[in-house]
Design an enzyme around this catalytic site. Sequence first.
Site, PDB file in Angstrom:
ATOM      1  N   ASN A  76       0.836  -1.192   0.000  1.00 42.83           N
ATOM      2  CA  ASN A  76       0.000   0.000   0.000  1.00 42.83           C
ATOM      3  C   ASN A  76       0.872   1.244   0.000  1.00 42.83           C
ATOM      4  OD1 ASN A  76       0.744   0.405   2.806  1.00 42.83           O
ATOM      5  ND2 ASN A  76      -0.742  -1.192   3.295  1.00 42.83           N
ATOM      6  N   ASP A 103       6.030  -7.735   0.688  1.00 43.71           N
ATOM      7  CA  ASP A 103       5.496  -7.110   1.892  1.00 43.71           C
ATOM      8  C   ASP A 103       5.275  -8.215   2.914  1.00 43.71           C
ATOM      9  OD1 ASP A 103       4.050  -4.078   2.162  1.00 43.71           O
ATOM     10  OD2 ASP A 103       3.511  -5.525   3.719  1.00 43.71           O
ATOM     11  N   ASP A 115       9.618 -10.847   5.518  1.00 47.16           N
ATOM     12  CA  ASP A 115      10.034  -9.954   6.585  1.00 47.16           C
ATOM     13  C   ASP A 115      11.459  -9.532   6.258  1.00 47.16           C
ATOM     14  OD1 ASP A 115      10.925  -8.685   8.860  1.00 47.16           O
ATOM     15  OD2 ASP A 115      10.364 -10.285  10.246  1.00 47.16           O
ATOM     16  N   ASN A 148      11.733   0.132   0.029  1.00 43.10           N
ATOM     17  CA  ASN A 148      10.690   1.029   0.504  1.00 43.10           C
ATOM     18  C   ASN A 148      10.074   0.615   1.842  1.00 43.10           C
ATOM     19  OD1 ASN A 148       8.526   3.205  -0.002  1.00 43.10           O
ATOM     20  ND2 ASN A 148       7.317   1.323   0.209  1.00 43.10           N
ATOM     21  N   SER A 179      13.962   9.576   4.317  1.00 40.90           N
ATOM     22  CA  SER A 179      12.977  10.513   4.860  1.00 40.90           C
ATOM     23  C   SER A 179      13.671  11.834   5.146  1.00 40.90           C
ATOM     24  CB  SER A 179      12.378   9.964   6.163  1.00 40.90           C
ATOM     25  OG  SER A 179      11.568  10.928   6.802  1.00 40.90           O
ATOM     26  N   SER A 202      13.333  12.986   7.811  1.00 38.95           N
ATOM     27  CA  SER A 202      13.728  12.668   9.194  1.00 38.95           C
ATOM     28  C   SER A 202      15.121  12.070   9.261  1.00 38.95           C
ATOM     29  CB  SER A 202      12.717  11.709   9.825  1.00 38.95           C
ATOM     30  OG  SER A 202      11.427  12.280   9.843  1.00 38.95           O
ATOM     31  N   TYR A 213      13.226   6.452  14.796  1.00 41.01           N
ATOM     32  CA  TYR A 213      12.957   6.582  13.358  1.00 41.01           C
ATOM     33  C   TYR A 213      14.002   7.473  12.707  1.00 41.01           C
ATOM     34  CZ  TYR A 213      10.247   7.438   9.087  1.00 41.01           C
ATOM     35  OH  TYR A 213       9.829   7.532   7.789  1.00 41.01           O
ATOM     36  N   VAL A 225       3.301  12.417   3.570  1.00 42.35           N
ATOM     37  CA  VAL A 225       2.675  11.816   2.391  1.00 42.35           C
ATOM     38  C   VAL A 225       1.311  11.286   2.804  1.00 42.35           C
ATOM     39  CG1 VAL A 225       2.885  10.078   0.569  1.00 42.35           C
ATOM     40  CG2 VAL A 225       4.951  11.162   1.498  1.00 42.35           C
ATOM     41  N   THR A 241      -1.057   8.753   3.231  1.00 39.40           N
ATOM     42  CA  THR A 241      -1.129   7.301   3.274  1.00 39.40           C
ATOM     43  C   THR A 241      -2.205   6.897   4.275  1.00 39.40           C
ATOM     44  OG1 THR A 241       0.514   7.121   5.046  1.00 39.40           O
ATOM     45  CG2 THR A 241       1.350   7.110   2.775  1.00 39.40           C
TER      46      THR A 241
END
Length: 252
Positions: free
Chosen positions: A16, A37, A61, A88, A139, A141, A152, A185, A187
């Site tokens: 997603n 995923d 995973d 991603n 990111s 971040s 994060y 973003v 989502t």
Amino acid sequence: MKGIEGKTALVTGAANGIGAAIARRLYTEGAKLILVDWNQEQLAQTAQQFDVQRVMTLKVDVSDPQQVETMVAEGVNRFGQLDILVNNAGVHIPGSVLETSVEDWKKISGVDIDGVVYCSKFALPELLKTKGCIVNTASVSGLGGDWGAAFYCAAKGAVVNLTRAMALDHGEAGVRINAVCPSLVKTNMTNGWPQEVRDKFNERIALGRAAEPEEVASVVTFLVSDDASFLTGVNLPVDGGATTSDGQPKIV
């Protein structure tokens, strides 16, 4: 865009959001897809959009190196080669170092940085054969700090510098490695945030709004295309101008 049609792209976190948008755009450009995923149900729903001859799905995973090694082998066995890797997959758990647990750190670091390392390590031998490329989803971040997101920020900062280091190591062999650094973003996760939180983000973004997943996917697609043939080691903010600010408040 040039040079994508017929190539094989592996996209993690493809069920997603940004990952699904990247998959759709690469498919439109003619790529064959290995979609990965850990949410098998959502991944299957995303894959229904595509011709089964040009897509395969794998429940993986990415924090498990054995699963990642098998993932790459199965993808190459299906399509014969690997040309593009999009790292991603990511998770976010808010909180300071004191507010979050050791298990939170293990989860964030396991997916957000270990997963990038493992996928890159096992994909690179194949990408060296095809002179392929990697795009990491980092990111903003990772370019600067955030309040209440210590783990994060640490993981995404590692992705930013890993991108630079891998670009240096593998550039002469013809493999390009870049990263996108999104801000807010739209989502499933962020759409559930309180409006006042989203408003605060919009105040810090020069364009005054969050990105659509497709806008990030467009930049990723450019970076893996031949149109970006002389770009490597770049951590590209896809942030609507959020990082153009020096941090001082808007007063006019």
